[in-house]
Scaffold this motif. Sequence first.
Motif, PDB file in Angstrom:
ATOM      1  N   TYR A  13       6.223  -0.446  11.130  1.00 16.39           N
ATOM      2  CA  TYR A  13       7.043  -0.868  10.001  1.00 16.39           C
ATOM      3  C   TYR A  13       8.464  -1.205  10.470  1.00 16.39           C
ATOM      4  N   ASP A  14       9.026  -2.254   9.880  1.00 13.20           N
ATOM      5  CA  ASP A  14      10.458  -2.440  10.057  1.00 13.20           C
ATOM      6  C   ASP A  14      11.181  -1.605   8.996  1.00 13.20           C
ATOM      7  N   ALA A  15      12.494  -1.518   9.092  1.00 14.02           N
ATOM      8  CA  ALA A  15      13.262  -0.636   8.208  1.00 14.02           C
ATOM      9  C   ALA A  15      13.131  -1.037   6.745  1.00 14.02           C
ATOM     10  N   LYS A  16      13.063  -2.337   6.466  1.00 17.30           N
ATOM     11  CA  LYS A  16      12.993  -2.787   5.082  1.00 17.30           C
ATOM     12  C   LYS A  16      11.653  -2.426   4.454  1.00 17.30           C
ATOM     13  N   THR A  17      10.572  -2.568   5.206  1.00 22.16           N
ATOM     14  CA  THR A  17       9.256  -2.195   4.685  1.00 22.16           C
ATOM     15  C   THR A  17       9.189  -0.699   4.417  1.00 22.16           C
ATOM     16  N   PHE A  18       9.780   0.080   5.312  1.00 25.37           N
ATOM     17  CA  PHE A  18       9.840   1.533   5.107  1.00 25.37           C
ATOM     18  C   PHE A  18      10.598   1.868   3.828  1.00 25.37           C
ATOM     19  N   ALA A  19      11.749   1.185   3.629  1.00 24.72           N
ATOM     20  CA  ALA A  19      12.558   1.460   2.433  1.00 24.72           C
ATOM     21  C   ALA A  19      11.798   1.094   1.165  1.00 24.72           C
ATOM     22  N   PHE A  20      11.100  -0.042   1.166  1.00 25.97           N
ATOM     23  CA  PHE A  20      10.304  -0.436   0.002  1.00 25.97           C
ATOM     24  C   PHE A  20       9.205   0.594  -0.274  1.00 25.97           C
ATOM     25  N   SER A  21       8.541   1.063   0.763  1.00 26.73           N
ATOM     26  CA  SER A  21       7.473   2.046   0.598  1.00 26.73           C
ATOM     27  C   SER A  21       8.010   3.346   0.026  1.00 26.73           C
ATOM     28  N   LEU A  22       9.159   3.772   0.534  1.00 24.08           N
ATOM     29  CA  LEU A  22       9.761   5.012   0.051  1.00 24.08           C
ATOM     30  C   LEU A  22      10.175   4.886  -1.406  1.00 24.08           C
ATOM     31  N   LYS A  45       0.837  -1.187   0.000  1.00 21.28           N
ATOM     32  CA  LYS A  45       0.000   0.000   0.000  1.00 21.28           C
ATOM     33  C   LYS A  45       0.877   1.243   0.000  1.00 21.28           C
ATOM     34  N   LEU A  46       0.625   2.126  -0.967  1.00 23.07           N
ATOM     35  CA  LEU A  46       1.452   3.326  -1.085  1.00 23.07           C
ATOM     36  C   LEU A  46       0.715   4.527  -0.510  1.00 23.07           C
ATOM     37  N   PRO A  47       1.308   5.186   0.446  1.00 16.75           N
ATOM     38  CA  PRO A  47       0.701   6.422   0.973  1.00 16.75           C
ATOM     39  C   PRO A  47       0.793   7.527  -0.054  1.00 16.75           C
ATOM     40  N   ASP A  48      -0.042   8.543   0.121  1.00 23.75           N
ATOM     41  CA  ASP A  48      -0.083   9.649  -0.835  1.00 23.75           C
ATOM     42  C   ASP A  48       0.889  10.765  -0.499  1.00 23.75           C
ATOM     43  N   SER A  49       1.456  10.746   0.695  1.00 24.40           N
ATOM     44  CA  SER A  49       2.377  11.806   1.101  1.00 24.40           C
ATOM     45  C   SER A  49       3.359  11.259   2.123  1.00 24.40           C
ATOM     46  N   PHE A  50       4.417  12.027   2.350  1.00 22.58           N
ATOM     47  CA  PHE A  50       5.422  11.596   3.319  1.00 22.58           C
ATOM     48  C   PHE A  50       4.854  11.577   4.734  1.00 22.58           C
ATOM     49  N   SER A  51       4.017  12.561   5.073  1.00 16.37           N
ATOM     50  CA  SER A  51       3.412  12.588   6.405  1.00 16.37           C
ATOM     51  C   SER A  51       2.519  11.365   6.629  1.00 16.37           C
ATOM     52  N   GLN A  52       1.819  10.941   5.577  1.00 16.15           N
ATOM     53  CA  GLN A  52       0.995   9.744   5.692  1.00 16.15           C
ATOM     54  C   GLN A  52       1.872   8.511   5.861  1.00 16.15           C
ATOM     55  N   LEU A  53       3.019   8.493   5.193  1.00 16.86           N
ATOM     56  CA  LEU A  53       3.959   7.383   5.348  1.00 16.86           C
ATOM     57  C   LEU A  53       4.435   7.283   6.797  1.00 16.86           C
ATOM     58  N   VAL A  54       4.782   8.420   7.403  1.00 14.20           N
ATOM     59  CA  VAL A  54       5.244   8.433   8.799  1.00 14.20           C
ATOM     60  C   VAL A  54       4.143   7.945   9.731  1.00 14.20           C
ATOM     61  N   ALA A 106       8.908   2.804  -3.686  1.00 15.74           N
ATOM     62  CA  ALA A 106       7.715   2.728  -4.520  1.00 15.74           C
ATOM     63  C   ALA A 106       7.068   4.093  -4.701  1.00 15.74           C
ATOM     64  N   MET A 107       7.066   4.903  -3.640  1.00 13.99           N
ATOM     65  CA  MET A 107       6.515   6.258  -3.741  1.00 13.99           C
ATOM     66  C   MET A 107       7.311   7.091  -4.734  1.00 13.99           C
ATOM     67  N   MET A 108       8.650   7.025  -4.657  1.00 14.45           N
ATOM     68  CA  MET A 108       9.500   7.794  -5.556  1.00 14.45           C
ATOM     69  C   MET A 108       9.290   7.377  -7.011  1.00 14.45           C
ATOM     70  N   GLU A 109       9.211   6.075  -7.259  1.00 14.36           N
ATOM     71  CA  GLU A 109       9.017   5.599  -8.627  1.00 14.36           C
ATOM     72  C   GLU A 109       7.655   6.023  -9.166  1.00 14.36           C
ATOM     73  N   LYS A 110       6.649   6.016  -8.313  1.00 16.84           N
ATOM     74  CA  LYS A 110       5.325   6.445  -8.733  1.00 16.84           C
ATOM     75  C   LYS A 110       5.328   7.927  -9.106  1.00 16.84           C
ATOM     76  N   LEU A 111       5.983   8.752  -8.265  1.00 16.57           N
ATOM     77  CA  LEU A 111       6.042  10.189  -8.543  1.00 16.57           C
ATOM     78  C   LEU A 111       6.822  10.468  -9.824  1.00 16.57           C
ATOM     79  N   GLU A 112       7.946   9.766 -10.027  1.00 19.07           N
ATOM     80  CA  GLU A 112       8.736   9.959 -11.239  1.00 19.07           C
ATOM     81  C   GLU A 112       7.921   9.599 -12.485  1.00 19.07           C
ATOM     82  N   ARG A 113       7.163   8.505 -12.394  1.00 17.22           N
ATOM     83  CA  ARG A 113       6.332   8.090 -13.527  1.00 17.22           C
ATOM     84  C   ARG A 113       5.255   9.130 -13.833  1.00 17.22           C
ATOM     85  N   GLU A 114       4.627   9.656 -12.797  1.00 20.48           N
ATOM     86  CA  GLU A 114       3.591  10.668 -12.981  1.00 20.48           C
ATOM     87  C   GLU A 114       4.165  11.948 -13.573  1.00 20.48           C
ATOM     88  N   ILE A 115       5.373  12.321 -13.152  1.00 22.96           N
ATOM     89  CA  ILE A 115       6.017  13.526 -13.692  1.00 22.96           C
ATOM     90  C   ILE A 115       6.336  13.349 -15.175  1.00 22.96           C
TER      91      ILE A 115
END
Length: 533
Positions: free
Chosen positions: A129-138, A112-121, A140-149
Motif C-alpha cells: 500500500y502507498d500512504a494514501k491507500t492506507f489512509a483511505f482504508s483506515l 476492500k475493508l479489513p476486519d481488524s487493524f492487524s489484518q490491515l497491517v 473507511a474502517m473507522m466510519e464503518k465501526l462508528e456506523r455499527e456502534i
Amino acid sequence: MQLHISPSMRSITISSNNGLTDLMKIKVAARHISYRTLFHTILIVAFLLPFVFILTALVTLEGANKCSSFDCFGRRFGPRFLGRVDDSGKLVRDFYKIFNQVITEEIPDGLKLPDSFSQLVAEMKNNQYDAKTFAFSLRAMMEKLEREIRESKASELMNRHFAASSIPKGIHCFSLRLTDEYSSNAHARRQLPSPELLPVLSNNSYHHFVLSTDNILAASVVVTSVVRSSLEPEKVVFHVITDKKTYAGMHSWFALNPVASIIVEVKGIHQFDWLTRENVPVLEAIESHHDFRNYYHGNHIAGANLSNTTPRSFASKLQARSPKYISLLNHLRIYLPELFPDLDKVVFLDDDVVIQRDLSPLWEIDLQGKVNGAIETCKGEDEWVMSKYFKNYFNFSHPLISKHLDPDECAWAYGMNIFDLRAWRKTNIRETYHFWLKENLKSNLTMWKLGTLPPALIAFKGRVHPIDPSWHMLGLGYQSKTNIENVKRAAVIHYNGQSKPWLEIGFDHLRPFWTKYVNYSNDFVRNCHILES
C-alpha cells in the motif's frame, strides 16, 4: 581494525584488519605535545572509533547511494551535533497532509475493508500500500465501526423502548386474575367506599388524592406509601380512576385488600357520563388521527437520521413516542375541575411515584392565587434531571411557538401537583389545552414532543406556583446515578422515565424504595410470580 603506535611515540597508524590499508595516520611533533596529552588523545580516538564504524555500517545497509545531503554526512559521521536529524517529525507531518487530503475525498469504490487493524497491517505488507491507500482504508474502517456502534446503540434503545411500553407477564397475570375474581366473588364487587362514607368523597376537610392509572400493582404501591407516611391516615381520601378494561381488576384489589384507616374510591372513565368524544372532541382526534397513531405505533427508526442523533436525543424521541401519550388516562388531569366539582383542592399523583413523608402540609401551602403548585425543573444539583427549560420541549423553529413562548422559561414537573380547583374554574386552562393540541395536530406533530406536559406548560402558563424541590424528586426512571441519600430525604420520589421499578430494566439500587410497599405475601402477587428483586 588495528591501532599501531611507533616505538618513538612519533606516529599513530589506524589500519584495516588485514594490515594492508592505512585508514588514518597521525604524526606527533615531540617538541609541541606532551606524553600526557598524547595519551588522552589516544583514549578519545579509541572511544570514538566503534561509533564511527557502526554509523558507517548503518548508512551502508540503508543504502548510502540514496543520500547525498549534509543530513547523510551527519548520519555517517556523527550524532545530532554533526547534523543528524530525527525523521519522525517529518513523517508525522506527511501523515497529517495525507489525512487532511483523504478526509475531503470520496472513498474509492470497491475498496476492500479489513476486519481488524492487524489484518490491515498484513494487507499493507502483502499489497505494498502507498500512504494514501492506507489512509483511505483506515478512514473507511473507522466510519464503518462508528456506523455499527450507532446502529447497535439504536437497537439497544429500541429494545428498552419496547420493554418500557410492554406489560410484564406477572403484572398481566395479576390483572387477569383480579378481573376474574370480580366476576366470581361478591366480596370483590362490594361498593367502594361503603354507602355511609360516600359524603366524605366531597368533604373538603379531608385530604383528597387523585390517581389515574391502568396499573393495579403500581396503584397499590402509591396508596400504601401514602398511608404509611401519613401522620393522619384517617383524613386521607383516594380517588383512583382507571379505564374500562382495568376497572374490574382494580376494584377487586381494593375491595379485597382494604387499606386501614383511609377511604378509597375506584372509578372507571366509562362511569363519567360527560366524558365523551362529543364533549371532548380533541380526544377523538388523538385516538383516531392517522398521523398521530402512526407516530406512536409506527416504525420508530424509519426516517431517523442516526448519524446526526446522539443516544440521549434518540432515547428522548423514543420516550416521546410512548403509546401512553394517546391514552385518555394520561390527559385526564386537565379535567379535574369537572371530575370533582365539589372539591376545592386535590393532589394529583402519577402511578410511578412513592410517597415517603407526610403530605398534609401541601394543603397549607398558599398558592398565591395560582392554580398549580409544582416544582421547577431548571434548578437543582442534578444537572442531568433538573435542567429543563421550554426549549427542551418545544420546537422553536415553528413560528407559532417562537411567537408565543420564551425558550429560556423554566419548566415544571407533572407527577405530584397540588391543584387549587376553585381558582382553576375561573380560568380557560382546558380550552387553551385543547387549542394547542389541535394546532399540533394541524402541524403534523412538529410543535413539541413528550405528550401531555408541553400543552400543559402552555395552558398553565403564568398560573404555576413553585414549591420546594424536596417535595418531589425526579429522574429515578432514567438517571442511574441518582444520589441515594437525596432519595431517602425526598418527600416524593418519581420513577419518571423508562426504567420503572416493576420492569426488569429498572435500576436495581433504586427498586427497593418501591418494592418495600408491595405485599409479597398476597396470594395474587405470589401466584403470579411477581418477585422481589
